[in-house]
Motif scaffolding. Structure first.
Motif, mmCIF file in Angstrom:
data_model
loop_
_atom_site.group_PDB
_atom_site.id
_atom_site.type_symbol
_atom_site.label_atom_id
_atom_site.label_comp_id
_atom_site.label_asym_id
_atom_site.label_seq_id
_atom_site.Cartn_x
_atom_site.Cartn_y
_atom_site.Cartn_z
ATOM 1 N N LEU A 1 0.827 -1.199 0.000
ATOM 2 C CA LEU A 1 0.000 0.000 0.000
ATOM 3 C C LEU A 1 0.863 1.251 0.000
ATOM 4 N N LEU A 2 2.091 1.114 0.451
ATOM 5 C CA LEU A 2 2.974 2.266 0.473
ATOM 6 C C LEU A 2 4.119 2.166 -0.503
ATOM 7 N N LEU A 3 4.421 1.012 -1.018
ATOM 8 C CA LEU A 3 5.593 0.859 -1.874
ATOM 9 C C LEU A 3 5.330 1.434 -3.256
ATOM 10 N N GLY A 4 5.219 2.737 -3.312
ATOM 11 C CA GLY A 4 5.086 3.392 -4.598
ATOM 12 C C GLY A 4 3.754 3.185 -5.278
ATOM 13 N N GLY A 5 2.771 2.618 -4.598
ATOM 14 C CA GLY A 5 1.521 2.300 -5.262
ATOM 15 C C GLY A 5 0.351 3.091 -4.751
ATOM 16 N N CYS A 6 0.578 4.269 -4.218
ATOM 17 C CA CYS A 6 -0.531 5.036 -3.651
ATOM 18 C C CYS A 6 -1.559 5.398 -4.713
ATOM 19 N N ARG B 1 14.973 5.863 -10.599
ATOM 20 C CA ARG B 1 13.541 5.808 -10.304
ATOM 21 C C ARG B 1 12.870 4.685 -11.093
ATOM 22 N N GLU B 2 13.244 4.545 -12.364
ATOM 23 C CA GLU B 2 12.648 3.503 -13.201
ATOM 24 C C GLU B 2 13.004 2.110 -12.690
ATOM 25 N N LEU B 3 14.247 1.923 -12.279
ATOM 26 C CA LEU B 3 14.638 0.631 -11.726
ATOM 27 C C LEU B 3 13.881 0.339 -10.444
ATOM 28 N N ARG B 4 13.686 1.355 -9.638
ATOM 29 C CA ARG B 4 12.923 1.170 -8.401
ATOM 30 C C ARG B 4 11.480 0.765 -8.702
ATOM 31 N N GLU B 5 10.880 1.401 -9.707
ATOM 32 C CA GLU B 5 9.516 1.046 -10.080
ATOM 33 C C GLU B 5 9.430 -0.402 -10.561
ATOM 34 N N GLU B 6 10.428 -0.835 -11.318
ATOM 35 C CA GLU B 6 10.455 -2.234 -11.760
ATOM 36 C C GLU B 6 10.612 -3.175 -10.563
ATOM 37 N N GLY B 7 11.429 -2.763 -9.607
ATOM 38 C CA GLY B 7 11.617 -3.573 -8.404
ATOM 39 C C GLY B 7 10.339 -3.701 -7.606
ATOM 40 N N VAL B 8 9.571 -2.623 -7.535
ATOM 41 C CA VAL B 8 8.302 -2.663 -6.809
ATOM 42 C C VAL B 8 7.319 -3.605 -7.508
ATOM 43 N N LEU B 9 7.315 -3.587 -8.837
ATOM 44 C CA LEU B 9 6.448 -4.515 -9.568
ATOM 45 C C LEU B 9 6.820 -5.962 -9.271
ATOM 46 N N ALA C 1 4.632 -8.901 -7.334
ATOM 47 C CA ALA C 1 4.429 -10.227 -7.915
ATOM 48 C C ALA C 1 4.944 -11.344 -7.023
ATOM 49 N N GLY C 2 5.574 -10.981 -5.905
ATOM 50 C CA GLY C 2 6.093 -11.983 -4.984
ATOM 51 C C GLY C 2 7.455 -12.522 -5.362
ATOM 52 N N ASP C 3 8.127 -11.898 -6.331
ATOM 53 C CA ASP C 3 9.463 -12.328 -6.734
ATOM 54 C C ASP C 3 10.471 -11.490 -5.958
ATOM 55 N N TYR C 4 10.729 -11.893 -4.723
ATOM 56 C CA TYR C 4 11.554 -11.081 -3.840
ATOM 57 C C TYR C 4 13.001 -11.011 -4.294
ATOM 58 N N ALA C 5 13.515 -12.100 -4.856
ATOM 59 C CA ALA C 5 14.906 -12.101 -5.314
ATOM 60 C C ALA C 5 15.091 -11.120 -6.471
ATOM 61 N N GLN C 6 14.180 -11.162 -7.442
ATOM 62 C CA GLN C 6 14.258 -10.228 -8.563
ATOM 63 C C GLN C 6 14.062 -8.802 -8.081
ATOM 64 N N ALA C 7 13.135 -8.607 -7.152
ATOM 65 C CA ALA C 7 12.909 -7.277 -6.610
ATOM 66 C C ALA C 7 14.174 -6.744 -5.952
ATOM 67 N N ALA C 8 14.826 -7.565 -5.158
ATOM 68 C CA ALA C 8 16.038 -7.134 -4.466
ATOM 69 C C ALA C 8 17.126 -6.747 -5.455
ATOM 70 N N GLU C 9 17.252 -7.505 -6.540
ATOM 71 C CA GLU C 9 18.266 -7.203 -7.551
ATOM 72 C C GLU C 9 17.982 -5.874 -8.237
ATOM 73 N N LEU C 10 16.737 -5.674 -8.635
ATOM 74 C CA LEU C 10 16.379 -4.429 -9.302
ATOM 75 C C LEU C 10 16.536 -3.231 -8.383
ATOM 76 N N LEU D 1 14.164 5.513 -1.315
ATOM 77 C CA LEU D 1 13.031 4.601 -1.497
ATOM 78 C C LEU D 1 13.501 3.241 -1.982
ATOM 79 N N ALA D 2 14.536 3.235 -2.822
ATOM 80 C CA ALA D 2 15.081 1.960 -3.295
ATOM 81 C C ALA D 2 15.700 1.188 -2.138
#
Length: 202
Positions: free
Chosen positions: A14-19, A43-51, A55-64, A77-78
């Protein structure tokens, strides 16, 4: 562990960039002033990481998200979101380092405070989680999921009255918290109470 990981993801997102996607959730502006100076590529990489986190892909999120803060070390924020991704992967020491860095850069940002609160909540460390939820509410007094976080802490401690008070405030701020309360085990001992039923509409 008293909070389900799936529920934790719901709360944190609810807060991770998705307000803009959760208009009923009181939160910081979509682009906090300090974040506006972050390099666009970061910022764009952070947005991809939030996506990926959604999606529940924590490893990919952490990398991005790591790529985002490496691209611009001012992107707090990243750091905060990467800390959340690692927390959800139970990599708590590494997560705390990233959250500490985010807090150094933006000590009063709602995203940072909320993610830090959930970091401790996932570990069932209620006292530090409570401190961060209270700091969050000092910045955003009607933050629904901050109020809900405190309600769960009181519920876990067996303190019914303050649990119901904070839950009522949370539901008034965002009715989605009522669904969480009906489903999560925090409130299992209270589900037959008339006050609980009145608050969540069950």
């Amino acid at each position: 562990m008293r909070i389900f990981r799936s529920a934790a993801v719901t709360l944190c997102l609810l807060l991770l960039g998705g307000c803009d996607r959760e208009p009923a959730a009181p939160a910081a502006p979509a682009t906090p002033p300090a974040a506006a100076t972050v390099a666009p590529a970061s910022r764009e990489l952070r947005e991809e990481g939030v996506l990926a986190l959604r999606a529940g892909d924590y490893a990919q999120a952490a990398e991005l998200l790591r790529a985002a803060y490496e691209r611009d070390p001012a992107n707090y924020l990243a750091y905060a979101d990467a800390g959340m991704a690692l927390s959800l992967s139970s990599e708590y020491p590494a997560a705390r380092k990233l959250l500490n860095r985010a807090e150094e850069l933006a000590p009063d940002d709602p995203v940072v405070l909320y993610n830090f609160a959930l970091h401790y909540k996932l570990q069932d460390e209620l006292e530090p989680a409570e401190r961060y939820f209270r700091r969050l509410l000092a910045v955003v007094p009607d933050h629904a999921w901050g109020l809900y976080g405190l309600a769960t802490i009181y519920a876990d401690r067996g303190a019914a009255q303050p649990a119901m008070e904070y839950l009522a405030r949370a539901v008034a701020a965002d009715p989605a918290t009522a669904t969480a309360a009906r489903e999560q085990e925090h409130f299992a001992p209270y589900r037959d109470l008339p006050e609980f039923r009145r608050i969540v509409g069950s």
